[in-house]
Design an enzyme around this catalytic site. Structure first.
Site, PDB file in Angstrom:
ATOM      1  N   GLU A  41     -33.979 -24.536 -24.729  1.00  0.00           N
ATOM      2  CA  GLU A  41     -34.045 -23.296 -24.849  1.00  0.00           C
ATOM      3  C   GLU A  41     -33.059 -22.777 -25.988  1.00  0.00           C
ATOM      4  OE1 GLU A  41     -33.675 -20.555 -21.599  1.00  0.00           O
ATOM      5  OE2 GLU A  41     -34.995 -21.934 -20.211  1.00  0.00           O
ATOM      6  N   GLU A  87     -31.037 -24.934 -15.414  1.00  0.00           N
ATOM      7  CA  GLU A  87     -29.565 -23.832 -15.283  1.00  0.00           C
ATOM      8  C   GLU A  87     -29.071 -23.564 -14.124  1.00  0.00           C
ATOM      9  OE1 GLU A  87     -30.178 -20.223 -17.672  1.00  0.00           O
ATOM     10  OE2 GLU A  87     -30.631 -21.500 -19.604  1.00  0.00           O
TER      11      GLU A  87
HETATM   12  C1  GCO Z   1     -32.414 -18.253 -18.715  1.00  0.00           C
HETATM   13  C2  GCO Z   1     -33.509 -18.804 -18.256  1.00  0.00           C
HETATM   14  C3  GCO Z   1     -34.725 -18.351 -19.106  1.00  0.00           C
HETATM   15  C4  GCO Z   1     -34.356 -17.016 -19.778  1.00  0.00           C
HETATM   16  C5  GCO Z   1     -33.864 -16.941 -21.201  1.00  0.00           C
HETATM   17  C6  GCO Z   1     -33.457 -15.895 -21.940  1.00  0.00           C
HETATM   18  O1  GCO Z   1     -31.482 -19.027 -19.413  1.00  0.00           O
HETATM   19  O2  GCO Z   1     -31.904 -17.399 -18.034  1.00  0.00           O
HETATM   20  O3  GCO Z   1     -33.633 -20.396 -18.688  1.00  0.00           O
HETATM   21  O4  GCO Z   1     -35.786 -18.082 -17.977  1.00  0.00           O
HETATM   22  O5  GCO Z   1     -35.280 -15.982 -19.821  1.00  0.00           O
HETATM   23  O6  GCO Z   1     -32.811 -17.963 -21.148  1.00  0.00           O
HETATM   24  O7  GCO Z   1     -32.520 -15.191 -21.115  1.00  0.00           O
END
Ligand code: GCO
Length: 461
Positions: free
Chosen positions: A361, A179
């Site tokens: 994710e 990200e």
């Molecule tokens: C993000 C990260 C994760 C988060 C998940 C929930 O997208 O912020 O990859 O570390 O914990 O997405 O917010």
């Protein structure tokens, strides 16, 4: 809708869409969010170690000092994954655990920890997916400018070389960044993450240097890992205007460039989206776009819900981040539930980038507590996962080349600014005892996977 009904519906969906038997079913975590052992066995400090200590930066003053103590409980956590029946585990290496100063002398104890994790995961029949960077930049490099120093592309490539040489005999799946759109916008544009800046020039410089680091790391991984399968993981979510005014629409278009396109388009298509192309121009040197746009093997997407923007002429970036509107279904942590947006995102990514897609994710946050019997029947999370997996199948049926799905997350963990009160895990983690308690969603996901891979039921997670 009961969990059983959801299960039946999904089974029918899966058969209808003929999801391939070799579809990858996984779970995801990240180093700073689960490992703890922040100053143990030679780990150097990351930017998050200092940032989380500043009052007000993290809810309840929480830090990643202990987190889920995964550094010591990795074997127990691997057993939980085996119980889920997943065939893949996405994790990240903490750069400052293996290179305490970010470059120079490696930390053997840190490297040995990841040897243990990788060997244990492989012994459990689970494929390791290694992410080089999930936001825990070594503080020592931040002190030398961090992502504002163009030399960081070389430092990152050296780190990638160390990881490739140490683990490349056992690890083939590599992501360079997690990200980048999030940690750059939040860290340099909105002051919600380290280094806590609201500075458009710094943001644009960081964006370009992260892209340079990505390209350099792809080359380093290719040079040292035969048959490496390399990608990057992007948060991709529709950027929507709060109101349908021309000003808010323009704000959403700008957020879309920073959030969804600043990295994917440069890394895969070889150019920046229009507004960013103008903004990063001062930092681009001859040959940079070729250095950034290196062949990759897959597109990693993290997706939860749409994001929202509104016009704000006084804001340094010309737009302001906004919450989801009131009149939409939301998770317990206020994120809109919109599975159609997920389906459309996957279809669009397939058409735009023409790469195999892995959902790395997806999941639902909650402010959850154990019930009187010490269990957690998290039906809302099951419902979220069911409709989003169903939407993924709709995208596959529409022709999107989606090849895997990883739930965020295996464990309740350190949710950045929200600390430990925002829980995303399939497994509940008691913050005091560190006891792991599989939630109802863990059993549901295990049953789903069993149905998909057609194997004998896994041990209870
Ligand atoms: C993000 C990260 C994760 C988060 C998940 C929930 O997208 O912020 O990859 O570390 O914990 O997405 O917010």
């Amino acid at each position: 809708m009961s969990a059983a009904t959801i299960q039946e519906r999904l089974q029918g969906e899966l058969e209808r869409h003929l999801v391939p038997r070799d579809f990858v079913w996984g779970v995801s975590t990240s180093s700073y969010q689960i490992e703890g052992a922040a100053a143990v066995d030679g780990r150097g400090p990351s930017v998050w170690d200092g940032y989380s200590r500043v009052p007000g930066h993290v809810a309840n003053g929480h830090t990643g000092d202990v987190a889920c103590d995964h550094y010591h409980r990795y074997a127990e956590d691997t057993a939980l994954m085996r119980g889920l029946g997943v065939n893949a585990y996405r994790f990240s290496v903490a750069w400052p655990r293996v290179l305490p100063a970010g470059r120079g002398a490696a930390n053997e104890a840190g490297l040995a920890f990841y040897d243990r994790v990788i060997d244990g995961v492989l012994a459990a029949g689970i494929e390791p997916w290694l992410c080089l960077y999930h936001w825990d930049l070594p503080q020592a490099l931040q002190d030398q400018g961090g992502w504002l120093n163009r030399d960081i592309a070389g430092w990152f490539a050296d780190y990638a070389t160390l990881v490739a040489r140490r683990f490349g005999d056992r690890v083939k799946r590599f992501a360079t960044f997690n990200e980048p759109g999030v940690f750059t916008l939040f860290g340099y544009g909105l002051a919600w993450h380290p280094p806590g800046l609201t500075d458009p020039a710094a943001l644009h410089q960081a964006i370009h240097h992260v892209n340079l680091a990505h390209g350099a790391a792809v080359d380093a991984l290719r040079a040292h890992v035969a048959s490496a399968s390399i990608g990057a993981t992007h948060s991709v979510q529709p950027a929507r205007p709060v109101d349908h005014t021309a000003a808010d629409e323009a704000a959403a278009t700008l957020l879309d460039e920073y959030w969804n396109k600043a990295f994917a388009e440069a890394q895969i298509l070889g150019h920046y989206p229009p507004a960013l192309a103008r903004a990063v121009e001062p930092y681009v040197q001859a040959g940079d776009m070729e250095r950034i746009c290196r062949p990759t093997d897959w597109f990693g997407v993290n997706h939860y819900s749409p994001v929202f923007a509104r016009a704000d002429a006084a804001a340094p970036l010309g737009f302001a981040w906004a919450d989801a509107p009131d009149n939409v279904p939301k998770t317990q942590v206020g994120w809109q539930v919109d599975p159609a947006a997920f389906r459309d995102t996957l279809v669009d990514l397939d058409r735009r980038y023409r790469l195999p897609i892995y959902v790395l994710e997806n999941g639902a946050g909650g402010h959850e507590k154990l019930d009187a019997s010490g269990n957690l029947i998290d039906l809302e999370r099951i419902g979220y996962l069911a409709v989003y997996i169903g939407a993924m199948y709709d995208a596959i049926a529409a022709g999107a080349d989606v090849r895997g799905y990883f739930v965020w997350s295996l464990l309740d963990n350190f949710e950045w600014g929200a600390g430990y009160d925002c829980r995303f895990g399939l497994v509940y983690v008691d913050p005091v005892t560190q006891r792991r308690i599989p939630k109802a969603s863990a059993h549901w996901y295990a049953n789903l996977i069993r149905g998909m891979v057609g194997e004998a039921p896994p041990q209870e997670p």
